[in-house]
Write a protein that holds these residues in place. Structure first.
Motif, PDB file in Angstrom:
ATOM      1  N   UNK A   1       0.822  -1.214   0.000  1.00 13.16           N
ATOM      2  CA  UNK A   1       0.000   0.000   0.000  1.00 13.16           C
ATOM      3  C   UNK A   1       0.853   1.260   0.000  1.00 13.16           C
ATOM      4  N   UNK A   2       2.061   1.166   0.553  1.00 16.28           N
ATOM      5  CA  UNK A   2       2.947   2.336   0.576  1.00 16.28           C
ATOM      6  C   UNK A   2       3.316   2.778  -0.832  1.00 16.28           C
ATOM      7  N   UNK A   3       3.221   1.878  -1.813  1.00 15.35           N
ATOM      8  CA  UNK A   3       3.566   2.205  -3.194  1.00 15.35           C
ATOM      9  C   UNK A   3       2.339   2.458  -4.068  1.00 15.35           C
ATOM     10  N   UNK A   4       1.140   2.374  -3.500  1.00 15.57           N
ATOM     11  CA  UNK A   4      -0.074   2.620  -4.278  1.00 15.57           C
ATOM     12  C   UNK A   4      -0.243   4.123  -4.458  1.00 15.57           C
ATOM     13  N   UNK A   5      -0.377   4.614  -5.701  1.00 10.91           N
ATOM     14  CA  UNK A   5      -0.556   6.060  -5.901  1.00 10.91           C
ATOM     15  C   UNK A   5      -1.810   6.559  -5.197  1.00 10.91           C
ATOM     16  N   UNK A   6      -1.711   7.730  -4.581  1.00  9.46           N
ATOM     17  CA  UNK A   6      -2.843   8.298  -3.856  1.00  9.46           C
ATOM     18  C   UNK A   6      -2.619   9.795  -3.704  1.00  9.46           C
ATOM     19  N   UNK A   7      -3.730  10.554  -3.690  1.00 14.28           N
ATOM     20  CA  UNK A   7      -3.627  11.999  -3.513  1.00 14.28           C
ATOM     21  C   UNK A   7      -3.009  12.348  -2.159  1.00 14.28           C
TER      22      UNK A   7
ATOM     23  N   UNK B   1     -12.910 -20.880 -14.158  1.00 11.53           N
ATOM     24  CA  UNK B   1     -13.352 -22.168 -13.610  1.00 11.53           C
ATOM     25  C   UNK B   1     -14.423 -21.970 -12.539  1.00 11.53           C
ATOM     26  N   UNK B   2     -14.417 -20.802 -11.891  1.00 13.13           N
ATOM     27  CA  UNK B   2     -15.436 -20.491 -10.881  1.00 13.13           C
ATOM     28  C   UNK B   2     -16.794 -20.259 -11.530  1.00 13.13           C
ATOM     29  N   UNK B   3     -16.777 -19.959 -12.829  1.00 14.28           N
ATOM     30  CA  UNK B   3     -18.034 -19.854 -13.561  1.00 14.28           C
ATOM     31  C   UNK B   3     -18.531 -18.452 -13.821  1.00 14.28           C
ATOM     32  N   UNK B   4     -17.653 -17.453 -13.671  1.00 18.16           N
ATOM     33  CA  UNK B   4     -18.083 -16.093 -13.967  1.00 18.16           C
ATOM     34  C   UNK B   4     -17.526 -15.665 -15.323  1.00 18.16           C
ATOM     35  N   UNK B   5     -18.098 -14.588 -15.839  1.00 20.29           N
ATOM     36  CA  UNK B   5     -17.667 -14.095 -17.147  1.00 20.29           C
ATOM     37  C   UNK B   5     -16.780 -12.854 -17.030  1.00 20.29           C
ATOM     38  N   UNK B   6     -16.973 -12.066 -15.957  1.00 24.63           N
ATOM     39  CA  UNK B   6     -16.308 -10.764 -15.879  1.00 24.63           C
ATOM     40  C   UNK B   6     -15.437 -10.640 -14.625  1.00 24.63           C
ATOM     41  N   UNK B   7     -14.322  -9.931 -14.782  1.00 21.12           N
ATOM     42  CA  UNK B   7     -13.508  -9.483 -13.655  1.00 21.12           C
ATOM     43  C   UNK B   7     -13.478  -7.968 -13.719  1.00 21.12           C
ATOM     44  N   UNK B   8     -13.785  -7.328 -12.594  1.00 21.01           N
ATOM     45  CA  UNK B   8     -13.744  -5.867 -12.509  1.00 21.01           C
ATOM     46  C   UNK B   8     -12.547  -5.450 -11.661  1.00 21.01           C
ATOM     47  N   UNK B   9     -11.954  -4.324 -12.026  1.00 17.69           N
ATOM     48  CA  UNK B   9     -10.825  -3.811 -11.258  1.00 17.69           C
ATOM     49  C   UNK B   9     -10.838  -2.304 -11.281  1.00 17.69           C
ATOM     50  N   UNK B  10     -10.003  -1.704 -10.448  1.00 17.03           N
ATOM     51  CA  UNK B  10      -9.901  -0.247 -10.363  1.00 17.03           C
ATOM     52  C   UNK B  10      -8.443   0.110 -10.137  1.00 17.03           C
ATOM     53  N   UNK B  11      -7.932   1.076 -10.901  1.00 13.73           N
ATOM     54  CA  UNK B  11      -6.527   1.469 -10.792  1.00 13.73           C
ATOM     55  C   UNK B  11      -6.395   2.982 -10.866  1.00 13.73           C
ATOM     56  N   UNK B  12      -5.507   3.519 -10.038  1.00  9.03           N
ATOM     57  CA  UNK B  12      -5.236   4.950 -10.075  1.00  9.03           C
ATOM     58  C   UNK B  12      -4.685   5.331 -11.448  1.00  9.03           C
ATOM     59  N   UNK B  13      -5.046   6.526 -11.913  1.00 10.71           N
ATOM     60  CA  UNK B  13      -4.656   6.945 -13.258  1.00 10.71           C
ATOM     61  C   UNK B  13      -3.138   7.035 -13.446  1.00 10.71           C
ATOM     62  N   UNK B  14      -2.387   7.211 -12.352  1.00 10.88           N
ATOM     63  CA  UNK B  14      -0.930   7.307 -12.476  1.00 10.88           C
ATOM     64  C   UNK B  14      -0.220   5.972 -12.271  1.00 10.88           C
ATOM     65  N   UNK B  15      -0.974   4.905 -12.004  1.00 12.86           N
ATOM     66  CA  UNK B  15      -0.358   3.596 -11.772  1.00 12.86           C
ATOM     67  C   UNK B  15      -0.119   2.910 -13.120  1.00 12.86           C
ATOM     68  N   UNK B  16       0.816   3.462 -13.882  1.00 12.27           N
ATOM     69  CA  UNK B  16       1.032   2.976 -15.234  1.00 12.27           C
ATOM     70  C   UNK B  16       1.457   1.503 -15.305  1.00 12.27           C
ATOM     71  N   UNK B  17       2.295   0.984 -14.397  1.00 11.81           N
ATOM     72  CA  UNK B  17       2.650  -0.437 -14.529  1.00 11.81           C
ATOM     73  C   UNK B  17       1.434  -1.358 -14.478  1.00 11.81           C
TER      74      UNK B  17
END
Length: 311
Positions: free
Chosen positions: A184-190, A270-286
């Protein structure tokens, strides 16, 4: 218009969900998740929620609270949603909110909204300013081919689900907690992220009703935890959502984050779902680059807004 306190009954959570569904059908309320967040608030938190009624029907919800994920002195997070036919009430709700906040004398207000919601426009009109953006993205597993991305793991590293590890033992929990704190120390944040105390993290993370131990993957070198990606259950049909994904600095640039994401995608299929959702800070380019390469499609951004108040 009549505004009454939220009573935290099942009926009021259902009313809250109904407003959210009408206001933002693309982002329905996770009732179990909301109840868990409410139950695990600190005793020192400020928190109040209200339902807005017209002609006996609940048409809106309004709340203010200590920021759940990053509490700091003098800051309160505000939120409201209105059914489309009740949008004209937003000015009256804002006046009510300011009156309710007076005893707390906050020096800053925060709000999190999507950029395409009417709340975004309204908060800007009240003097809020944008401080950061996070991209909401979705991977459609029906159109995902992992083959071009598969690489051997670096020597000595293995990926294992939380369900196969002693995750209910405190010693292991503390090791996992330390890994998350480091990442978390490396996660971009305001603002710098203030980690939860261990006991708070235990209650909020390991007792989350959406926790999916078999979809929560850790990279290990021997007994050392060096990376993680988390999938949680979702109230959205055919969907799992991603939590924190990261790798310790000592093990980066070896393709480990990509390997974790691929393992999670394999599990989700294999769990049987179709979608994975995620969220990333706009500056977290990697991480954005990994998600873009895998085929995650961006949705309207989630925006953090901020307003300074005069003391």
């Amino acid at each position: 218009m009549h505004i009454r306190p939220f009573d935290f009954s099942e009926a009021d959570y259902q009313a809250y969900a109904g407003v959210r569904e009408a206001a933002h059908p693309e982002a329905p309320l996770d009732i179990a998740g909301a109840q868990h967040l409410d139950r695990t608030r600190s005793s020192s938190d400020v928190m109040a929620r209200f339902l807005v009624e017209q002609s006996g029907q609940v048409v809106g919800v309004l709340e203010y609270a200590t920021p759940y994920y990053d509490p700091r002195p003098g800051a309160l997070e505000v939120r409201y949603h209105l059914r489309p036919e009740a949008q004209a009430l937003e000015g009256a709700l804002w006046a009510f909110l300011l009156e309710q906040l007076t005893p707390y004398a906050p020096h800053e207000l925060l709000a999190q909204v999507r950029e395409n919601w009417p709340e975004y426009r309204f908060f800007l009109e009240q003097g809020f300013a944008e401080v950061e953006r996070r991209w909401e993205s979705v991977l459609d597993l029906d159109h995902f081919d992992p083959t071009p991305f598969v690489r051997p793991l670096p020597p000595g590293l293995v990926l294992r689900p939380l369900s196969e590890l002693p995750w209910q033992e405190e010693g292991f929990q503390r090791a996992l907690y330390q890994l998350e704190i480091e990442l978390l120390a490396d996660v971009p944040s305001a603002e710098p992220i203030t980690p939860w105390p261990f006991e708070v993290w235990q209650a909020r993370t390991l007792s989350d009703p959406n926790l999916l131990p078999e979809g929560f993957f850790l990279a290990l070198q021997g007994e050392q935890l060096v990376g993680v990606t988390m999938l949680f259950k979702s109230h959205r049909p055919q969907t799992l959502r991603t939590g924190l994904t990261g790798v310790r600095q000592s093990h980066r640039r070896q393709g480990l984050a990509l390997a974790l994401k691929l393992r999670a995608a394999e599990f989700a299929k294999t769990y049987g779902v179709r979608y994975i959702r995620t969220s990333n800070h706009q500056t977290n380019r990697p991480m954005l680059a990994i998600n873009e390469a895998l085929g995650f499609v961006k949705e309207p951004a989630a925006v953090l807004l901020h307003k300074e108040l005069q003391s």
